[in-house]
Write a protein that holds these residues in place. Structure first.
Motif, PDB file in Angstrom:
ATOM      1  N   LEU A 263       1.402  35.494  27.636  1.00 48.59           N
ATOM      2  CA  LEU A 263       2.858  35.501  27.750  1.00 48.59           C
ATOM      3  C   LEU A 263       3.287  36.563  28.753  1.00 48.59           C
ATOM      4  N   THR A 264       4.322  36.261  29.525  1.00 48.95           N
ATOM      5  CA  THR A 264       4.786  37.202  30.542  1.00 48.95           C
ATOM      6  C   THR A 264       6.216  37.643  30.269  1.00 48.95           C
ATOM      7  N   ALA A 265       6.623  38.709  30.952  1.00 51.66           N
ATOM      8  CA  ALA A 265       7.971  39.256  30.796  1.00 51.66           C
ATOM      9  C   ALA A 265       9.032  38.279  31.291  1.00 51.66           C
ATOM     10  N   ARG A 266       8.636  37.311  32.087  1.00 53.11           N
ATOM     11  CA  ARG A 266       9.582  36.305  32.583  1.00 53.11           C
ATOM     12  C   ARG A 266       9.781  35.162  31.592  1.00 53.11           C
ATOM     13  N   GLY A 267       9.058  35.206  30.491  1.00 54.43           N
ATOM     14  CA  GLY A 267       9.150  34.131  29.516  1.00 54.43           C
ATOM     15  C   GLY A 267       8.183  32.993  29.763  1.00 54.43           C
ATOM     16  N   GLU A 268       7.281  33.161  30.725  1.00 52.91           N
ATOM     17  CA  GLU A 268       6.292  32.118  30.998  1.00 52.91           C
ATOM     18  C   GLU A 268       5.150  32.195  29.983  1.00 52.91           C
ATOM     19  N   VAL A 269       4.485  31.071  29.814  1.00 54.22           N
ATOM     20  CA  VAL A 269       3.274  31.022  29.006  1.00 54.22           C
ATOM     21  C   VAL A 269       2.196  30.323  29.822  1.00 54.22           C
TER      22      VAL A 269
END
Length: 420
Positions: free
Chosen positions: A190-196
């Motif tokens: 998971l990333t801070a941009r909301g990506e998975v």
């Protein structure tokens, strides 16, 4: 599931270790994603700048085989890229014979080409640059396989080669979570941009941020401490500028004892030589005091003053130290209690699906290609083929469960860690 978000292996952290891992994975035809929280080739961690030493001499017997493998992998990558990142030089280790670390270096060099030099021979060999103490049996060990690596150029080379082999590289992508919902499911990143992103396997190579990330995703407290260190450049005295260059055959060198000193020849800046102390001050990588190095007395510098004193004693005729370093650069170590690497499966809910590599303790850059190859094989095959003489148990996480100090050693620790 969106195929653009699914990968065979996701590598988190694009310093030298992660970039080399991505390169080797891509050569194994693995669909690879390399993630970096900052800009590519940033100067906030441990894989930047213009020089790192490489040497085959070590107090520990299990590092030289990794250095040797890495050297061949650097040369192979240079051939593939079409340019060089390594400048070969001799290497010089010096110290008192009573120093167990130095003595171990000599012992470990017995099977390779080497020359022992006394003070007179050393002066003749390197234009009188060094002046060894006449007490305590100070001696120098010269070996041919030293050199200067350009770290930023090296990282860029492995990233570009990985991209050439179809690896996907994303910077400014901070990883905030890693989870696995079931044994049969892929690992989610998971990333801070909301990506998975989804990966069959994940490799963590986040340098000084490794402790924080691993703790947040697994609860495991890896004993990796970020340490702020200072790289110092000193003025070469007039008339000696040409003698201390790599072109003239001047060596990379290490001086054992207190302080432990390391150096590269004049290669980065005209008439300046890099001489620094192998040590630093604990820090938070996200909240660093970029002026750290000064003690409570403003006139003193914990990280530069010992170097100036060493220069005044060992190289007084060739290097000017009275006015301090001409320039300095900040860097970070990721220290383990024993100074040895961590290269292991994270275990727990992640089993062998997450590999972690960290704690390279200020001496790992030269072994980046070998470590990257090992990480790639661990992720893909579940185990790695390592050179003879290398016991992967020395890099295990469990060693700290058996002993908080890690691997037992008869010689002294090399890195000085100063508390402020």
């Amino acid at each position: 599931m969106d195929s653009s978000s699914y990968f065979d292996v996701i590598v988190i952290g694009a310093g030298i270790m992660g970039s080399c891992a991505a390169y080797h994975l891509s050569k194994l035809n693995q669909k690879t994603l390399l993630l970096e929280q900052f800009d590519l080739l940033h100067s906030l961690g441990s894989s930047h700048g213009h020089s790192r030493t490489t040497r085959l001499t070590y107090p520990e017997s299990f590092y030289p085989p990794l250095v040797s493998l890495s050297r061949s992998l650097f040369l192979s990558a240079e051939s593939e890229a079409g340019y060089t990142v390594l400048t070969p030089t001799p290497h010089l280790d010096m110290g008192p014979l009573s120093d167990l670390s130095f003595k171990s270096c000599i012992d470990n060099s017995s099977s390779t080409e080497h020359t022992l030099l006394d003070n007179k021979s050393l002066k003749e060999r390197f234009s009188g640059a060094f002046d060894l103490p006449e007490i305590d049996g100070w001696t120098a060990l010269e070996t041919p396989l030293g050199g200067v690596l350009n770290p930023t150029k090296s990282v860029a080379m492995f990233q570009s080669l990985a991209a050439r082999h179809r690896a996907v590289i994303r910077d400014r992508t901070e990883v905030t979570g890693i989870k696995k919902e079931a044994a049969s499911e892929p690992v989610q990143v998971l990333t801070a941009r909301g990506e998975v992103f989804y990966g069959k396997k994940v490799i963590i190579t986040t340098g000084a941020w490794t402790h924080k990330l691993v703790r947040s995703v697994s609860g495991i407290e890896l004993p990796i401490e970020p340490v702020h260190t200072l790289i110092c450049y000193w003025k070469i005295r007039e008339g000696h500028e040409g003698e201390l260059t790599a072109t003239a055959g001047f060596p990379t060198f290490t001086s054992y004892g207190v302080p432990n000193i390391y150096s590269t020849p004049c290669i980065e800046y005209p008439n300046l030589i890099k001489i620094a102390m192998h040590g630093g001050i604990p820090c938070d990588p996200n909240h660093r005091d970029w002026q750290v190095g000064s003690s409570k007395e403003p006139s003193e510098n914990t990280l530069a003053d010992p170097v100036a004193q060493w220069i005044s004693k060992f190289m007084p005729a060739h290097v000017e130290a009275n006015n301090g370093p001409v320039m300095t650069q900040a860097c970070m170590y990721s220290m383990t209690p024993d100074g040895d690497f961590i290269i292991d499966f994270l275990g727990g809910e992640f089993g062998k699906d997450v590999v972690v590599a960290g704690g390279f303790s200020g001496h790992g850059f030269k072994m980046g290609p070998a470590v990257g190859k090992i990480l790639a094989e661990m992720a893909v095959q579940g185990e790695a083929t390592v050179p003879d003489g290398v016991d992967m148990g020395m890099f295990s996480i469990v060693r700290f469960q058996n002993n908080p100090g890690g691997n037992a050693k008869v010689h002294a620790a090399q890195v000085s860690v100063h508390e402020t």
